[in-house]
Design a protein around this motif. Structure first.
Motif, PDB file in Angstrom:
ATOM      1  N   GLN A  68      28.915 -71.108  13.817  1.00  0.00           N
ATOM      2  CA  GLN A  68      30.056 -71.166  14.736  1.00  0.00           C
ATOM      3  C   GLN A  68      30.867 -69.872  14.744  1.00  0.00           C
ATOM      4  N   ILE A  69      31.117 -69.346  13.555  1.00  0.00           N
ATOM      5  CA  ILE A  69      31.898 -68.099  13.505  1.00  0.00           C
ATOM      6  C   ILE A  69      31.172 -67.063  12.653  1.00  0.00           C
ATOM      7  N   LEU A  70      30.990 -65.897  13.207  1.00  0.00           N
ATOM      8  CA  LEU A  70      30.429 -64.776  12.449  1.00  0.00           C
ATOM      9  C   LEU A  70      31.531 -63.730  12.264  1.00  0.00           C
ATOM     10  N   PHE A  71      31.849 -63.464  11.007  1.00  0.00           N
ATOM     11  CA  PHE A  71      32.805 -62.391  10.717  1.00  0.00           C
ATOM     12  C   PHE A  71      32.011 -61.121  10.442  1.00  0.00           C
ATOM     13  N   ILE A  72      32.442 -60.040  11.056  1.00  0.00           N
ATOM     14  CA  ILE A  72      31.836 -58.744  10.750  1.00  0.00           C
ATOM     15  C   ILE A  72      32.922 -57.895  10.103  1.00  0.00           C
TER      16      ILE A  72
END
Lengths: 113, 255
Positions: free
Chosen positions: B145-149
């Motif tokens: 759902q959420i990808l942090f870069i």
């Protein structure tokens, strides 16, 4: 910042193009660089000259056209040049502005033979 | 080229096509056979193309991709550690983290059970779309759902490189000075959200909150602003609400 990386991108593009279009020498390169691109012209020129040594672009004259930072005010519709890093609209003093130019790092043309 | 200071002054070169043509034994015209070809191509064209590819991938899978940039030491990893620990139970999250060297940050995040891929860039001062593309291959992105870069700690270079993210979060901490946004105008101008971290020690370091917020609004007029302490958890709920809203928008678009 990363002028060497960008200069390498430029050189790679030149080498690819020389294969595609069949030229063997680059005499001049014109770039368009925005004031907001973060590219320092002297550092970029130095990087490119260093990398171009021994290639078909060695000694090529690098001309850089500066592009000013221009903003558009979404409140009142004024388009203006942003001075001193302020994005504030000179007409209505609003800060809801969109960038219209200033981030360019474009290869415009090359003089070849 | 001047070999001393690195300036772009050029000496007359052996092929002698400049103004200083000399000692040419040939008798033909010196303007010979030069042709000008036009390009109109950005030096970042390749990056931008790959960034669009990443964006399409995120869109297709309904993944909200958040690119987090700050100076070294502002607390990006601390923010993410608390975030994945607090919302990782209900939300499927993963992290791609960039540093010049070591996989310490990924190791910190993995401790919380979060899938994390470390990109070590060597000497490169920013992440680019190509690095992110390959890091994605190492993640199970089904249902993500959420990808942090988490970008390399640097407020200059990452600003030029689109990674294909949905939102760019610029973070600063109260120890860095109220004028940080004025010093890094390019980075702040591109922010969708500015997070001011370490609010728990603001008083001790005599942080002038009003000045800092005014500077952020001036340089990043489009951005939301959140004040948090990744250490104590203060203000983090607003961050989670911001993420939830983004994630819901993204997953709805993918359906």
């Amino acid at each position: 910042m990363h002028e060497f990386g960008l200069a390498q991108n430029l050189l790679n593009t030149i080498l690819e193009q020389s294969q595609e279009r069949g030229f063997s020498r680059v005499h001049g390169i014109t770039m368009r660089i925005g004031k907001m691109s973060g590219v320092v012209e002297d550092a970029f020129s130095f990087a490119f000259e260093s990398l171009a040594e021994g290639t078909l672009a060695e000694g090529a004259k690098l001309s850089i056209e500066d592009v000013p930072i221009r903003c558009y005010c979404t409140d009142c519709g004024t388009e203006f040049e942003c001075a001193e890093w302020s994005y504030r609209c000179p007409t209505c003093n609003g800060i809801s502005t969109e960038l219209r130019s200033g981030q360019e790092m474009d290869l415009v043309s090359m003089e070849i033979s | 080229m001047c070999g001393y200071c690195g300036c772009s002054q050029t000496e007359p070169t052996a092929h002698g096509h400049g103004h200083h043509d000399h000692e040419h034994g040939h008798d033909h015209d010196h303007g010979h056979e030069h042709e000008t070809i036009r390009f109109e191509q950005s030096l970042l064209a390749k990056n931008d193309k790959l960034a669009e590819r990443n964006r399409g991938f995120f869109l297709g899978r309904g993944i909200a991709a958040v690119n987090i940039v700050s100076s070294p030491g502002s607390g990006k990893t601390a923010l993410l550690e608390r975030t994945v620990s607090d919302i990782g139970g209900d939300t499927r999250v993963a992290v791609i983290v960039g540093d010049l060297a070591t996989d310490n940050d990924a190791a910190r995040l993995k401790k919380h059970g979060t899938p994390a891929v470390q990109i070590t860039t060597g000497t490169v001062c920013h992440l680019d779309a190509h690095m992110v593309l390959h890091a994605l291959e190492q993640l199970d992105t089904h249902g993500l759902q959420i990808l942090f870069i988490e970008n390399v700690g640097n407020l200059v270079c990452p600003s030029s490189f689109d990674l294909g993210e949905d939102r760019r979060v610029v973070m600063m901490s109260v120890t860095e000075g109220e004028d940080k946004p004025l010093k890094y105008p390019t980075m702040f101008h591109g922010a969708d959200l500015v997070i001011v971290n370490k609010s728990d020690i603001a008083e001790a370091v005599e942080f002038h909150r009003d000045t800092a917020l005014a500077n952020i609004r001036e340089m990043a007029p489009r951005a939301d602003i959140l004040e948090v302490s990744a250490k104590t958890g203060a203000g983090m709920d607003a961050w989670y609400a911001w993420l939830k809203k983004l994630s819901e928008t993204k997953s709805a678009a993918a359906r």
